[in-house]
Write a protein that holds these residues in place. Structure first.
Motif, short mmCIF file in Angstrom:
data_model
loop_
_atom_site.label_atom_id
_atom_site.label_comp_id
_atom_site.label_asym_id
_atom_site.label_seq_id
_atom_site.Cartn_x
_atom_site.Cartn_y
_atom_site.Cartn_z
N TRP A 92 0.48 -0.92 -0.05
CA TRP A 92 0.20 -0.27 0.05
C TRP A 92 1.10 0.94 0.15
N PHE A 93 2.27 0.78 1.12
CA PHE A 93 2.90 2.11 0.59
C PHE A 93 3.21 2.65 -0.58
N MET A 94 4.08 2.08 -1.60
CA MET A 94 3.93 1.77 -3.33
C MET A 94 3.04 2.35 -3.52
N GLY B 219 4.22 0.26 -12.36
CA GLY B 219 4.42 -1.21 -12.78
C GLY B 219 2.42 -0.91 -13.21
N GLY B 220 2.44 -2.50 -13.92
CA GLY B 220 1.45 -2.52 -14.80
C GLY B 220 0.69 -3.88 -13.42
N LEU B 221 -0.10 -3.90 -14.38
CA LEU B 221 -1.09 -5.87 -13.26
C LEU B 221 -0.38 -6.74 -13.90
N LEU B 222 -0.01 -6.62 -15.28
CA LEU B 222 1.08 -7.81 -16.20
C LEU B 222 1.87 -7.03 -16.02
N ASN C 143 4.20 9.23 -7.24
CA ASN C 143 5.16 8.63 -8.81
C ASN C 143 5.00 7.91 -9.22
N ARG C 144 4.86 6.71 -8.50
CA ARG C 144 5.10 5.03 -8.51
C ARG C 144 4.38 4.24 -8.33
N GLY C 145 2.85 4.71 -8.29
CA GLY C 145 1.57 4.17 -7.25
C GLY C 145 0.90 3.45 -8.44
N ILE C 146 0.38 2.57 -8.67
CA ILE C 146 -0.77 2.08 -10.09
C ILE C 146 -1.92 3.58 -9.43
N LEU C 147 -2.54 3.61 -8.44
CA LEU C 147 -3.65 4.28 -7.86
C LEU C 147 -2.84 5.90 -8.74
N ALA C 148 -2.19 6.94 -8.75
CA ALA C 148 -1.66 7.86 -9.68
C ALA C 148 -1.68 7.33 -11.42
N ALA C 149 -1.47 5.94 -11.99
CA ALA C 149 -1.62 5.71 -12.95
C ALA C 149 -3.02 5.67 -13.32
N ALA C 150 -3.70 5.56 -12.59
CA ALA C 150 -5.49 5.54 -12.42
C ALA C 150 -5.60 6.98 -12.52
N PHE C 151 -5.20 7.83 -12.11
CA PHE C 151 -5.33 9.11 -11.50
C PHE C 151 -5.16 9.76 -12.86
N GLN C 152 -3.63 9.49 -13.44
CA GLN C 152 -3.40 9.56 -14.82
C GLN C 152 -4.40 9.85 -15.65
N LEU C 153 -4.58 8.72 -15.98
CA LEU C 153 -5.62 8.17 -16.78
C LEU C 153 -6.42 8.87 -17.00
N VAL C 154 -7.37 8.65 -16.54
CA VAL C 154 -8.71 9.78 -16.32
C VAL C 154 -8.35 10.97 -16.06
N GLY C 155 -6.97 12.01 -16.48
CA GLY C 155 -6.74 13.19 -16.20
C GLY C 155 -6.94 13.93 -15.28
N LEU C 156 -6.28 13.29 -14.30
CA LEU C 156 -6.31 13.54 -12.66
C LEU C 156 -4.96 13.40 -12.29
#
Lengths: 322, 286
Positions: free
Chosen positions: A149-151, B56-59, A156-169
């Motif tokens: 959860w820390f990551m 990192g991605g889910l895959l 910068n490196r978290g998957i939540l940030a990636a999801a945010f960027q994906l929807v333009g947040l």
């Protein structure tokens, strides 16, 4: 040579026989008591040495100035307690944050757990698989949970940030924000332990006869109505039990905060157990730490006693109904 | 006839929509629940160099076993894993022996003081680890026993939950099975070992798995007792890696440690889920 020995021998054997007979009689007479305590002994020794004695000694230590390395530095009476209540602002901050965590985490952990359990209690395919999924996070250790959860929350490196960027947040630095750090800790905790509550609720739900639901369905009761008129009233005892167990568990929060935020930012997630640990093992003040753990223990004991009281009243109500 | 058919088909239609929504909502929830675990596993198979450049991605974007190989060869993780195994197996065996004996005594034998002792032991359920970890630390310091496996085992064995669970299981066994044996002249120990223990194998499995999980995931006590890095359990070792992210070998390696640390728990859980669920239910039924 043989003759003189022969004479006293019979009487000696009878004495010995009589004695051993008496012992045997005693053993026979008290066999249940001896067996009972004999079987209990190994556990009782461990229990007394590593739980009851330390508890009593903890009270004793809390009345002393006790250094981690040097040991007992002398009796100080209630000084540790007055210090805690009147002179230690961080103690109050930690207590406040702990209570805040208990309030913020108990509500979703109980309500979401109940909601998912009710959903999974249907006789439909795949429900077992869903239960496995929701419970699986519970068997992970605290350091695995915080590591992930820390990551995951990292801007910068978290998957939540990636999801945010994906929807333009714009990604958010959850754990560095005074207002968002505690909610992030709560979300992590909900993910970690909700499965436990789901299992408890499912156990309670299975005790409700299916026929009641079927009858209600024939009478045209909606799912909403069935939940509030059948499920909740019949599950009352389980709900109270889960609620109280959850409050007790939430009061013990430590690892999530210790490993993810170190109590920061600006002390906004600092909790009681962390304060006890840091005063005791970083500040070397075991006496003071002990006093604070006695404070925490008394809170949890009070809640446990409420549980016992509610539980016994529940029994009375149930037996009264029968 | 026609109206009836029309009616039942609307009901069917509604039912299908409802079922679809139900599974969709539950599926989304379950997916979200799985994301952290899947993500960690995926990163453990991704090269560190890739993870330094992108999220990192889910895959895994590039697949590698390198993280696992490095972990086994150069890190402390295998040592910590071994420590956890020793401590968890030791604690579990200890709990099974002493709790099943105590549970047998309290549920099957009548003796003076039994009620008092039962209450006295059950009261211990209300004593949390946090209330005793400082005095325990002082005791083990006085005995010079910190940084040993035994020090990590003993306090966990004192927890009354095992006795409580075993008591409930023993109570459920019909009395006449035991009476028949005692008429044949068998003593209590024989009855316990030959008749009762085999009957409680499901209960022992339940308690054993539950204790193993609790012991493997134990945090506060090993944190203060095992201070030398070669005596860390995997849970504490992993926590120590989190303190210095900057120096750590890389995100992929870190997640590999997490996966290795969780693998025994997840496998146990998948194979013996029934027993863990049973333990949760029995342990909280007062």
């Amino acid at each position: 040579m043989v003759q003189p020995l022969d004479k006293p021998l019979p009487s000696a054997t009878t004495d010995r026989q009589r004695l051993s007979g008496r012992i045997r009689q005693f053993i026979y007479h008290h066999r249940d008591t001896l067996n009972g305590y004999g079987f209990l002994l190994p556990f009782l020794i461990i229990y007394l040495t590593f739980l009851i004695f330390p508890l009593l000694r903890g009270v004793w230590i809390s009345l002393h100035d006790w250094d981690l390395l040097i040991g007992n530095l002398g009796w100080t009476g209630l000084d540790n307690y007055t210090r805690m209540f009147t002179r230690d602002n961080t103690f109050w901050l930690s207590t406040r944050n702990t209570v805040q965590f208990v309030a913020l985490s108990t509500i979703p952990l109980v309500s979401l757990g109940l909601l998912i359990a009710v959903a999974l209690n249907r006789p439909l395919p795949l429900m077992g698989l869903f239960r496995t999924i929701f419970f699986s996070s519970y068997v992970l250790s605290i350091s695995v949970v915080t590591l992930i959860w820390f990551m995951l929350l990292n801007p910068n490196r978290g998957i939540l940030a990636a999801a945010f960027q994906l929807v333009g947040l714009e990604p958010i630095a959850w754990l560095n924000n005074v207002d968002l750090a505690m909610p992030a800790i709560v979300v992590t905790s909900v993910w970690w332990t909700m499965g436990f509550n789901v299992v408890l609720f499912l156990a309670g739900l299975q005790d409700i006869p299916r026929a009641i639901y079927e009858a209600a369905e024939i009478d045209g009761a909606s799912a909403f109505r069935r939940f509030f008129s059948i499920t909740l009233p019949m599950l009352k005892r389980t709900v109270v039990l889960v609620f109280i167990l959850q409050i007790i568990a939430s009061f013990q929060i430590f690892g999530q905060v210790f490993l993810m935020t170190r109590g920061g930012p600006a002390g906004s997630t600092r909790v009681l157990v962390q304060h006890i640990y840091e005063r005791g093992f970083r500040g070397f003040e075991l006496g003071y730490g002990s006093a604070m753990s006695m404070f925490l223990f008394s809170i949890m004991l009070a809640i446990s006693l409420i549980q016992l009281y509610v539980g016994s009243r529940g029994d009375q109500i149930e037996s009264g109904m029968k | 006839m026609t109206t009836q058919q029309a009616g039942s088909s609307t009901i069917n239609w509604k039912k299908w929509i409802w079922l679809f929504t139900f599974y969709a909502v539950l599926g989304v929830f379950a997916f979200i629940w799985l994301v952290p675990i899947v993500w960690a596993i995926s990163m453990s198979f991704t090269p560190n160099t890739v993870l330094a450049r992108q999220i990192g991605g889910l895959l895994p974007t590039a697949f590698t076993f390198e993280n696992y190989e490095t972990l086994m060869r150069v890190s402390s993780v295998p040592r910590w894993f071994l420590n956890s195994m020793i401590v968890s197996v030791g604690t579990t065996l200890g709990v099974l022996v002493i709790s099943s004996m105590a549970g047998y005594s309290l549920s099957r034998i009548n003796f003076r003081g039994k009620t008092f002792i039962t209450v006295f032991i059950l009261a211990g359920l209300m004593v949390p680890e946090q209330a005793v970890f400082i005095p325990l630390h002082i005791m083990f310091s006085e005995w010079g026993m910190h940084n040993t496996h035994v020090a990590l085992m003993l306090p966990r064995m004192a927890i009354p939950l095992g006795t409580f669970i075993m008591m409930q299981f023993f109570r459920a066994i019909p009395m006449d099975i035991e009476e028949a044996a005692s008429i044949d002249g068998a003593n209590r120990l024989t009855v316990y070992l030959r008749i009762m223990l085999p009957l409680t194998i499901p209960a022992l499995t339940t308690l054993g798995i539950f204790t193993f999980v609790l012991s493997w995931n134990d945090f506060l006590w090993p944190l203060v007792s095992a201070t030398r890095s070669d005596m860390f359990t995997i849970t504490i070792g992993l926590a120590s890696l989190q303190g210095n992210f900057a120096q750590s070998e890389g995100l992929g390696s870190l997640m590999t440690s997490a996966v290795v640390a969780s693998a025994p728990m997840l496998l146990l859980f998948l194979f013996f889920q029934r027993y863990i669920v049973q333990a949760v239910k029995t342990g909280t039924r007062f």
